[in-house]
Every structure is written in C-alpha cells, then in structure tokens.
Design a protein around this motif. Structure first.
Motif, PDB file in Angstrom:
ATOM      1  N   LYS A   2     -18.954  30.881 -26.088  1.00  0.00           N
ATOM      2  CA  LYS A   2     -18.104  31.796 -26.853  1.00  0.00           C
ATOM      3  C   LYS A   2     -16.637  31.550 -26.513  1.00  0.00           C
ATOM      4  O   LYS A   2     -16.279  31.422 -25.352  1.00  0.00           O
ATOM      5  N   MET A   3     -15.810  31.492 -27.563  1.00  0.00           N
ATOM      6  CA  MET A   3     -14.385  31.234 -27.402  1.00  0.00           C
ATOM      7  C   MET A   3     -13.585  32.471 -27.808  1.00  0.00           C
ATOM      8  O   MET A   3     -14.015  33.234 -28.667  1.00  0.00           O
ATOM      9  N   ASN A   4     -12.409  32.613 -27.188  1.00  0.00           N
ATOM     10  CA  ASN A   4     -11.512  33.702 -27.584  1.00  0.00           C
ATOM     11  C   ASN A   4     -10.608  33.234 -28.721  1.00  0.00           C
ATOM     12  O   ASN A   4     -10.724  32.102 -29.192  1.00  0.00           O
ATOM     13  N   SER A   5      -9.694  34.091 -29.143  1.00  0.00           N
ATOM     14  CA  SER A   5      -8.837  33.752 -30.285  1.00  0.00           C
ATOM     15  C   SER A   5      -7.850  32.623 -29.978  1.00  0.00           C
ATOM     16  O   SER A   5      -7.258  32.052 -30.883  1.00  0.00           O
ATOM     17  N   LEU A   6      -7.678  32.297 -28.690  1.00  0.00           N
ATOM     18  CA  LEU A   6      -6.813  31.179 -28.299  1.00  0.00           C
ATOM     19  C   LEU A   6      -7.583  29.861 -28.255  1.00  0.00           C
ATOM     20  O   LEU A   6      -7.000  28.812 -27.962  1.00  0.00           O
ATOM     21  N   GLY A   7      -8.884  29.936 -28.492  1.00  0.00           N
ATOM     22  CA  GLY A   7      -9.713  28.738 -28.442  1.00  0.00           C
ATOM     23  C   GLY A   7     -10.148  28.375 -27.034  1.00  0.00           C
ATOM     24  O   GLY A   7     -10.520  27.238 -26.770  1.00  0.00           O
ATOM     25  N   LEU A   8     -10.110  29.355 -26.124  1.00  0.00           N
ATOM     26  CA  LEU A   8     -10.504  29.139 -24.729  1.00  0.00           C
ATOM     27  C   LEU A   8     -11.838  29.828 -24.467  1.00  0.00           C
ATOM     28  O   LEU A   8     -12.107  30.905 -25.012  1.00  0.00           O
ATOM     29  N   PRO A   9     -12.680  29.238 -23.612  1.00  0.00           N
ATOM     30  CA  PRO A   9     -13.974  29.850 -23.306  1.00  0.00           C
ATOM     31  C   PRO A   9     -13.787  31.202 -22.599  1.00  0.00           C
ATOM     32  O   PRO A   9     -13.046  31.301 -21.619  1.00  0.00           O
ATOM     33  N   ILE A  10     -14.443  32.217 -23.124  1.00  0.00           N
ATOM     34  CA  ILE A  10     -14.232  33.593 -22.654  1.00  0.00           C
ATOM     35  C   ILE A  10     -14.558  33.753 -21.173  1.00  0.00           C
ATOM     36  O   ILE A  10     -13.757  34.309 -20.418  1.00  0.00           O
ATOM     37  N   LYS A  11     -15.700  33.268 -20.741  1.00  0.00           N
ATOM     38  CA  LYS A  11     -16.120  33.474 -19.345  1.00  0.00           C
ATOM     39  C   LYS A  11     -15.137  32.837 -18.364  1.00  0.00           C
ATOM     40  O   LYS A  11     -14.696  33.469 -17.398  1.00  0.00           O
ATOM     41  N   GLN A  12     -14.771  31.584 -18.587  1.00  0.00           N
ATOM     42  CA  GLN A  12     -13.837  30.896 -17.690  1.00  0.00           C
ATOM     43  C   GLN A  12     -12.437  31.518 -17.751  1.00  0.00           C
ATOM     44  O   GLN A  12     -11.717  31.541 -16.758  1.00  0.00           O
ATOM     45  N   THR A  13     -12.072  32.031 -18.919  1.00  0.00           N
ATOM     46  CA  THR A  13     -10.771  32.691 -19.064  1.00  0.00           C
ATOM     47  C   THR A  13     -10.737  33.983 -18.236  1.00  0.00           C
ATOM     48  O   THR A  13      -9.710  34.296 -17.620  1.00  0.00           O
ATOM     49  N   ILE A  15     -12.344  34.494 -15.458  1.00  0.00           N
ATOM     50  CA  ILE A  15     -12.199  34.048 -14.066  1.00  0.00           C
ATOM     51  C   ILE A  15     -10.744  33.680 -13.790  1.00  0.00           C
ATOM     52  O   ILE A  15     -10.182  34.030 -12.753  1.00  0.00           O
ATOM     53  N   LEU A  16     -10.123  33.011 -14.735  1.00  0.00           N
ATOM     54  CA  LEU A  16      -8.721  32.629 -14.620  1.00  0.00           C
ATOM     55  C   LEU A  16      -7.815  33.865 -14.544  1.00  0.00           C
ATOM     56  O   LEU A  16      -6.875  33.910 -13.746  1.00  0.00           O
ATOM     57  N   ARG A  70       1.132  36.456 -19.035  1.00  0.00           N
ATOM     58  CA  ARG A  70       0.068  35.468 -19.239  1.00  0.00           C
ATOM     59  C   ARG A  70      -1.300  36.135 -19.141  1.00  0.00           C
ATOM     60  O   ARG A  70      -2.203  35.831 -19.922  1.00  0.00           O
ATOM     61  N   VAL A  71      -1.444  37.049 -18.176  1.00  0.00           N
ATOM     62  CA  VAL A  71      -2.693  37.813 -18.062  1.00  0.00           C
ATOM     63  C   VAL A  71      -2.977  38.537 -19.378  1.00  0.00           C
ATOM     64  O   VAL A  71      -4.094  38.504 -19.899  1.00  0.00           O
ATOM     65  N   LEU A  72      -1.960  39.174 -19.936  1.00  0.00           N
ATOM     66  CA  LEU A  72      -2.117  39.890 -21.210  1.00  0.00           C
ATOM     67  C   LEU A  72      -2.449  38.921 -22.350  1.00  0.00           C
ATOM     68  O   LEU A  72      -3.316  39.209 -23.184  1.00  0.00           O
ATOM     69  N   THR A  73      -1.775  37.787 -22.390  1.00  0.00           N
ATOM     70  CA  THR A  73      -2.017  36.784 -23.428  1.00  0.00           C
ATOM     71  C   THR A  73      -3.467  36.309 -23.405  1.00  0.00           C
ATOM     72  O   THR A  73      -4.069  36.067 -24.450  1.00  0.00           O
ATOM     73  N   LEU A  74      -4.016  36.211 -22.196  1.00  0.00           N
ATOM     74  CA  LEU A  74      -5.404  35.750 -22.043  1.00  0.00           C
ATOM     75  C   LEU A  74      -6.420  36.876 -22.238  1.00  0.00           C
ATOM     76  O   LEU A  74      -7.622  36.662 -22.080  1.00  0.00           O
ATOM     77  N   LYS A 123      -5.993  23.991 -11.382  1.00  0.00           N
ATOM     78  CA  LYS A 123      -7.268  23.276 -11.540  1.00  0.00           C
ATOM     79  C   LYS A 123      -8.146  23.970 -12.582  1.00  0.00           C
ATOM     80  O   LYS A 123      -8.682  23.333 -13.483  1.00  0.00           O
ATOM     81  N   GLN A 124      -8.267  25.300 -12.459  1.00  0.00           N
ATOM     82  CA  GLN A 124      -9.107  26.057 -13.390  1.00  0.00           C
ATOM     83  C   GLN A 124      -8.572  25.989 -14.815  1.00  0.00           C
ATOM     84  O   GLN A 124      -9.345  25.822 -15.766  1.00  0.00           O
ATOM     85  N   SER A 125      -7.264  26.124 -14.963  1.00  0.00           N
ATOM     86  CA  SER A 125      -6.686  26.105 -16.310  1.00  0.00           C
ATOM     87  C   SER A 125      -6.801  24.703 -16.927  1.00  0.00           C
ATOM     88  O   SER A 125      -7.011  24.581 -18.137  1.00  0.00           O
ATOM     89  N   GLY A 126      -6.698  23.678 -16.101  1.00  0.00           N
ATOM     90  CA  GLY A 126      -6.879  22.315 -16.593  1.00  0.00           C
ATOM     91  C   GLY A 126      -8.289  22.061 -17.082  1.00  0.00           C
ATOM     92  O   GLY A 126      -8.492  21.373 -18.085  1.00  0.00           O
ATOM     93  N   GLU A 127      -9.254  22.628 -16.382  1.00  0.00           N
ATOM     94  CA  GLU A 127     -10.668  22.427 -16.742  1.00  0.00           C
ATOM     95  C   GLU A 127     -11.023  23.018 -18.106  1.00  0.00           C
ATOM     96  O   GLU A 127     -11.959  22.550 -18.748  1.00  0.00           O
ATOM     97  N   ILE A 128     -10.283  24.045 -18.540  1.00  0.00           N
ATOM     98  CA  ILE A 128     -10.596  24.664 -19.843  1.00  0.00           C
ATOM     99  C   ILE A 128      -9.511  24.368 -20.886  1.00  0.00           C
ATOM    100  O   ILE A 128      -9.466  25.007 -21.943  1.00  0.00           O
ATOM    101  N   ASP A 129      -8.630  23.415 -20.590  1.00  0.00           N
ATOM    102  CA  ASP A 129      -7.551  23.024 -21.504  1.00  0.00           C
ATOM    103  C   ASP A 129      -6.629  24.189 -21.855  1.00  0.00           C
ATOM    104  O   ASP A 129      -6.153  24.302 -22.991  1.00  0.00           O
ATOM    105  N   ASP A 130      -6.366  25.041 -20.882  1.00  0.00           N
ATOM    106  CA  ASP A 130      -5.429  26.154 -21.060  1.00  0.00           C
ATOM    107  C   ASP A 130      -4.033  25.656 -20.697  1.00  0.00           C
ATOM    108  O   ASP A 130      -3.572  25.811 -19.569  1.00  0.00           O
TER     109      ASP A 130
END
Length: 159
Positions: A2-13, A15-16, A70-74, A123-130
């Motif tokens: 599942k992806m959020n509206s930014l195109g990032l995976p929700i679960k990993q986001t 954690i980020l 950034r927290v709010l944006t995510l 590292k985490q943000s790189g792994e999900i292309d954030d």
C-alpha cells in the motif's frame, strides 16, 4: 504494497516518521542546550562564543521546523511536548555550562549524536525512494560535519 499519496510505502513511511520524531526530540534538546550555552558562557571568549551559540540555536530552530513539517508531509504528527523530547533524548543535557571548552565539547558530542540519528533516517529514506527526507538529511549531515570540523579546529583537536 500500500502506497500513500506521495507514492511512498505506508508501513515504511510510518517507521520513518517515528525516526524523524526521535530526531525532532533530540534537536529540541540540542536547541535548549545551545540557549543555555548562549546565556551562561563566561570568560575571555564570551563575545565570540555568545554570538556563535546564537547562530547555532537560530539554525537549529529552523531545522526543528523543517523536521516537524516533514513529519506532517509524510502523514505523521510531530512530537511537541517536553515529556516526548526527554523520553526520546539521546544527547546529553548540558546544565549550567559556562566554560568555553566544556561548551564546545557539548556541541561536538551533541552533533555527533544527531548525525547517528540522521544517518539512520538517510538509509531508511533512501530505501523507499523518499527523496524529500533524503535530501533534507543529506543537507543536515553536510552542515553538521563541517560544524564538528570547525569546533574541533577551535579545540585544536584532530578529526
């Protein structure tokens, strides 16, 4: 996945966002340390260090806002209580420091700890292309590494 509206995976986001809130908490402690150093510094280097600590806390205040936004944006909620900050703190609290070398050492140690948190986020943000978070962390890391180098030069210490 599942992806959020930014195109990032929700679960990993999520954690980020938790890691960003840890960084936010530690920046708040760092900011308060710098305010204390600014107010309490004494000695022959007072004028230079008083201004330097003001420059650093103003910069930290801007970074705190960037992290919270950034927290709010995510899709998260930025931590905003002293209780949260203390619970998540990894940097030492500097209390009643008036000695110049002790003050600079606190800044070096604090920045080194912030760098550890930022590298985990990088590292985490790189792994999900954030790229938004990744870019912010890269900028923070570059600036803080330079500040550590300058502080160590002031202390006449090797990197």
């Amino acid at each position: 996945m599942k992806m959020n509206s930014l195109g990032l995976p929700i679960k990993q986001t999520q954690i980020l966002v938790a890691e960003l809130n840890i960084l936010l908490s530690n920046f708040q402690i760092y900011y308060q340390n710098l305010r204390g150093l600014h107010w309490n510094i004494r000695g022959k280097r007072f004028f230079d260090l008083h201004l330097k600590f003001e420059e650093l806390y103003n910069d930290s205040q801007l970074k705190i806002d960037l992290i919270a936004e950034r927290v709010l944006t995510l899709g998260g909620t930025p931590l905003h209580t002293f209780e949260d900050y203390v619970r998540n703190k990894r940097i030492q609290v500097g209390k009643s420091i008036s000695n110049d070398e002790e003050a600079i050492q606190l800044v070096i140690i604090s920045l080194a700890e912030l760098l550890k948190i930022e590298r985990v986020i990088l590292k985490q943000s790189g792994e999900i292309d954030d790229e938004g978070t990744n870019s912010m962390m890269s900028d923070f890391i570059k600036e803080q590494e330079k500040t550590i180098w300058m502080m160590k030069a002031w202390m006449e210490e090797e990197m």
